[in-house]
Motif scaffolding. Structure first.
Motif, short mmCIF file in Angstrom:
data_model
loop_
_atom_site.label_atom_id
_atom_site.label_comp_id
_atom_site.label_asym_id
_atom_site.label_seq_id
_atom_site.Cartn_x
_atom_site.Cartn_y
_atom_site.Cartn_z
N GLN A 36 35.18 53.93 72.66
CA GLN A 36 33.87 53.38 72.34
C GLN A 36 33.99 52.17 71.41
OE1 GLN A 36 31.27 56.43 70.82
NE2 GLN A 36 31.14 57.50 72.76
N PHE A 37 35.07 52.12 70.63
CA PHE A 37 35.26 50.98 69.72
C PHE A 37 36.65 50.35 69.87
CE2 PHE A 37 36.71 54.76 67.52
CZ PHE A 37 37.90 54.37 66.96
N ALA A 38 37.65 51.16 70.27
CA ALA A 38 39.02 50.64 70.35
C ALA A 38 39.23 49.88 71.66
CB ALA A 38 40.02 51.79 70.24
N ASP A 39 40.26 49.03 71.67
CA ASP A 39 40.56 48.22 72.85
C ASP A 39 41.57 48.90 73.77
OD1 ASP A 39 39.24 45.42 72.11
OD2 ASP A 39 40.15 46.23 70.30
N ASP A 40 42.28 49.91 73.25
CA ASP A 40 43.24 50.66 74.08
C ASP A 40 43.51 51.99 73.39
OD1 ASP A 40 44.93 51.32 76.11
OD2 ASP A 40 46.38 49.70 75.76
N TYR A 41 43.99 52.96 74.17
CA TYR A 41 44.25 54.31 73.65
C TYR A 41 45.54 54.80 74.28
CZ TYR A 41 42.97 59.05 72.01
OH TYR A 41 42.92 60.28 71.36
N VAL A 42 46.56 55.02 73.46
CA VAL A 42 47.87 55.48 73.94
C VAL A 42 48.13 56.87 73.36
CG1 VAL A 42 50.35 55.04 73.93
CG2 VAL A 42 48.74 53.13 74.10
N THR A 43 48.56 57.79 74.23
CA THR A 43 48.81 59.16 73.77
C THR A 43 50.29 59.36 73.46
OG1 THR A 43 49.04 59.90 76.07
CG2 THR A 43 46.87 60.11 75.06
N LYS A 44 50.54 60.23 72.49
CA LYS A 44 51.90 60.63 72.13
C LYS A 44 52.32 61.80 73.01
CE LYS A 44 51.03 59.53 67.24
NZ LYS A 44 50.94 60.09 65.88
N PRO A 45 53.61 61.89 73.38
CA PRO A 45 54.68 60.93 73.11
C PRO A 45 54.55 59.69 74.00
CG PRO A 45 55.51 62.69 74.50
CD PRO A 45 54.09 63.05 74.15
N PHE A 46 55.13 58.61 73.55
CA PHE A 46 55.05 57.35 74.28
C PHE A 46 56.41 56.67 74.20
CE2 PHE A 46 53.87 56.78 69.90
CZ PHE A 46 54.65 55.71 69.51
N HIS A 47 56.64 55.72 75.11
CA HIS A 47 57.89 54.96 75.09
C HIS A 47 57.65 53.66 74.32
CE1 HIS A 47 61.48 52.81 76.38
NE2 HIS A 47 61.94 53.98 76.82
N PRO A 48 58.58 53.27 73.43
CA PRO A 48 58.39 52.02 72.68
C PRO A 48 58.13 50.81 73.56
CG PRO A 48 60.23 53.27 71.77
CD PRO A 48 59.81 53.98 73.02
#
Length: 222
Positions: free
Chosen positions: A91-103
């Motif tokens: 609603q306010f952020a430009d992107d959403y990345v979930t953990k775990p993630f690759h660098p």
């Protein structure tokens, strides 16, 4: 060199991300809570923000950042993977990345947001006799002289500039700049506006940059 404001309370994850981004050439300011975000947000080109933080949660911190600094892209980085959480964040952020993630994925998403941001930023905005250099945070009058404002005057003016043609109530301005509830009858904002007009208006007694909308608040027309 681009500046990243990174807010993450997990020390292990924070160290990994911080080191990786610095190796990629970014300058990283890493905070373990949202308490000091307001002090350093002006230096940031992008914000990476965890949701689960001590004190104010990442959603609250992110909403405040976007309200006061809508031009700064925000990337949420969270272990919360539910659709509801993602929708709330987006609603306010430009992107959403979930953990775990690759660098590599994180770095790629940062680059995308920075490219998008560079295209969206207008380096100079003309308002009356003023030229506002958004990237450099400079205000120059038509005679070529730079106008120097106090930190609070600059925050108030840029808040108005970022909401062009919008009538902002005293409550909106006060809560947006001071991040505290407005107390009815408080003259603090009015005093700051008066001093601000003395610096930016050709004739402060007849302002043309910051308009007073009687009984409501203020507006900057663009």
């Amino acid at each position: 060199m681009k500046n990243i404001l990174y807010v993450e309370d997990d020390v292990e994850i924070g160290q990994i991300v911080n080191e990786d981004l610095e190796q990629r050439g970014y300058k990283v300011r890493w905070l373990t809570s949202g308490n000091r975000v307001g002090e350093v947000i002006g230096e940031a080109d992008i914000v990476i923000l965890d949701v689960m933080l001590p004190g104010l949660d990442g959603f609250t911190v992110g909403q405040r950042i976007k309200r006061n600094h809508p031009d700064i892209p925000i990337l949420m980085l969270s272990a919360r993977t539910s659709v509801e959480d993602k929708l709330e964040g987006l609603q306010f952020a430009d992107d959403y990345v979930t953990k775990p993630f690759h660098p590599e994925e994180l770095a790629a998403r940062i680059e995308v947001l920075l490219r998008r941001h560079r295209r969206a930023v207008h380096d100079a905005i003309q308002i009356g006799h003023l030229t506002i250099h958004m990237v450099e945070n400079r205000i120059v009058s038509s005679d070529g002289n730079e106008i120097l404002l106090t930190a609070k005057q600059h925050q108030i003016f840029m808040y108005l500039v970022r909401h062009p043609n919008q009538i902002l109530t005293k409550e909106q301005l006060y809560e947006g700049v001071w991040e505290e509830p407005y107390m009815d009858g408080d003259k603090t904002l009015m005093v700051h506006i008066r001093h601000l007009r003395e610096k930016i208006e050709i004739d402060p007694s007849t302002p043309t940059i910051i308009e007073t909308i009687r009984g409501i608040g203020y507006r900057v027309k663009q």
